[in-house]
Design an enzyme around this catalytic site. Sequence first.
Site, PDB file in Angstrom:
ATOM      1  CG  HIS A 161      -1.855  -1.202   1.220  1.00  0.00           C
ATOM      2  ND1 HIS A 161      -3.150  -1.169   0.763  1.00  0.00           N
ATOM      3  CD2 HIS A 161      -1.625  -2.496   1.579  1.00  0.00           C
ATOM      4  CE1 HIS A 161      -3.691  -2.377   0.857  1.00  0.00           C
ATOM      5  NE2 HIS A 161      -2.781  -3.201   1.348  1.00  0.00           N
TER       6      HIS A 161
ATOM      7  CG  HIS B  29      -2.010   1.368  -2.911  1.00  0.00           C
ATOM      8  ND1 HIS B  29      -1.763   2.629  -2.425  1.00  0.00           N
ATOM      9  CD2 HIS B  29      -2.897   0.803  -2.049  1.00  0.00           C
ATOM     10  CE1 HIS B  29      -2.462   2.825  -1.321  1.00  0.00           C
ATOM     11  NE2 HIS B  29      -3.176   1.745  -1.079  1.00  0.00           N
TER      12      HIS B  29
ATOM     13  CG  ASP C 174      -6.710  -0.483  -0.429  1.00  0.00           C
ATOM     14  OD1 ASP C 174      -5.499  -0.379  -0.667  1.00  0.00           O
ATOM     15  OD2 ASP C 174      -7.327   0.282   0.342  1.00  0.00           O
TER      16      ASP C 174
ATOM     17  CG  HIS D  29      -6.601  -3.675   2.829  1.00  0.00           C
ATOM     18  ND1 HIS D  29      -5.517  -3.827   3.660  1.00  0.00           N
ATOM     19  CD2 HIS D  29      -6.809  -2.326   2.743  1.00  0.00           C
ATOM     20  CE1 HIS D  29      -5.091  -2.632   4.049  1.00  0.00           C
ATOM     21  NE2 HIS D  29      -5.862  -1.715   3.518  1.00  0.00           N
TER      22      HIS D  29
ATOM     23  CG  HIS E  22     -10.625   0.895   3.982  1.00  0.00           C
ATOM     24  ND1 HIS E  22     -10.597   2.257   3.917  1.00  0.00           N
ATOM     25  CD2 HIS E  22      -9.466   0.475   3.396  1.00  0.00           C
ATOM     26  CE1 HIS E  22      -9.483   2.657   3.328  1.00  0.00           C
ATOM     27  NE2 HIS E  22      -8.776   1.591   2.994  1.00  0.00           N
TER      28      HIS E  22
HETATM   29 ZN   LIG Z   1      -4.397   0.803   0.534  1.00  0.00          ZN
END
Ligand SMILES: [Zn+2]
Length: 276
Positions: free
Chosen positions: A93, A97, A99, A103, A225
Site C-alpha cells: 500500500h 495502489h 486495495d 485487505h 473500507h
Molecule cells: Zn491501501
Amino acid sequence: MRKIIFVAMVLAFGAALAAVYSGSAVAQKKGAGANGNWIEGVSDGRNPVVDMTYAVSDKFPAWPGDERVFEAKANATVAKDGYFTRSFSMLEHYGTHLDAPAHFPPGKEYLDQIPVEHLFAPAVVIDVREEAGKDPDYRLRVMRVEKWEALHGRIPAGAVVLLRTGWSARWPDQARYRNMDAAGVMHFPGFSVEAARLLVERGAVGLGIDTLSIDYGSSKDFEVHRVTLPAGLYQLENLANLDQLPQAGAFLISAPIKLEGGSGGPVRVFAILPTK
Ligand SMILES: [Zn+2]
C-alpha cells in the site's frame, strides 16, 4: 472418432469467429455514439489516454508509521556487466495502489483473485474540489451522488466511482498531503459511509480517490473500507491526473501487479477518454 472431434472443432472455431465479428460490430456502433470510448480509438488517437499512476520511487507521501516504503538496487550495471538489472522491494500500500477485498475481512479476494472483468469499468467522477477546498475533513454526501445521477443518469452497475478532491495538487509534499495536526491526526477528504453504501447498492465494482485513503484522514475505524471491501469492491488510492477526466464518459482500465495472496499492490491505471 477423430473426424467427429475435427468437425466439432471447426464448428466451435466458426462460432468463436462469429462472436468476435458481432462483438466488433457492436463496438463500432457504440464508438459512433456520444459516449464512444472503445479501445480501438486509442491507437489511432481519437481516444486520448490519461495515465492515472505516479512513477514508483521512494519520494512519495507514505502512511504514518510505514518505513522502508521502496528500495531499489542495481544488480548488474552496464559499466560492469554490459547490461542493467535491479531488484526492488516496496510496500503493498504505497503510491498509486489497489486495495484488494482481503485487505479488510470478511472481504475475501486477494489481489490475484479479483475478477478481471472488474478491472475494466466505466468511470464515474464526482467532483468535490470546492467542498474539499473549504473543509479538509469533507466526506462525500449521498446528496452529491444523487446530483451526479440527476446530470448523467443512474450510476451503471460495474462502474468505478472516483472522488476528485483536488488533493493531488499537494503531491508529493508529504506534510501538505497528509495534513497532520499537532496531535498527529491527518486531515484530508474522503467518501462517507452512507455514500459508500449507496454505491455498493448501485453495483459499483470499485472506488477511487486522489488522497492517501478512501476513508477521510481523521477516520479511526476505516468505516468505508469495512463497507466496500467485504462487499467485493476494490479501492484505488493516490490516483494521479484525476483532474483530466470528464465527470462521465471515460473508461478505466486498472492493472494491479498479480501478487499471489496480496492484500493490495501497485496498480497501473489508465483512463480512456471519450472520442474527440
Ligand atoms: Zn491501501
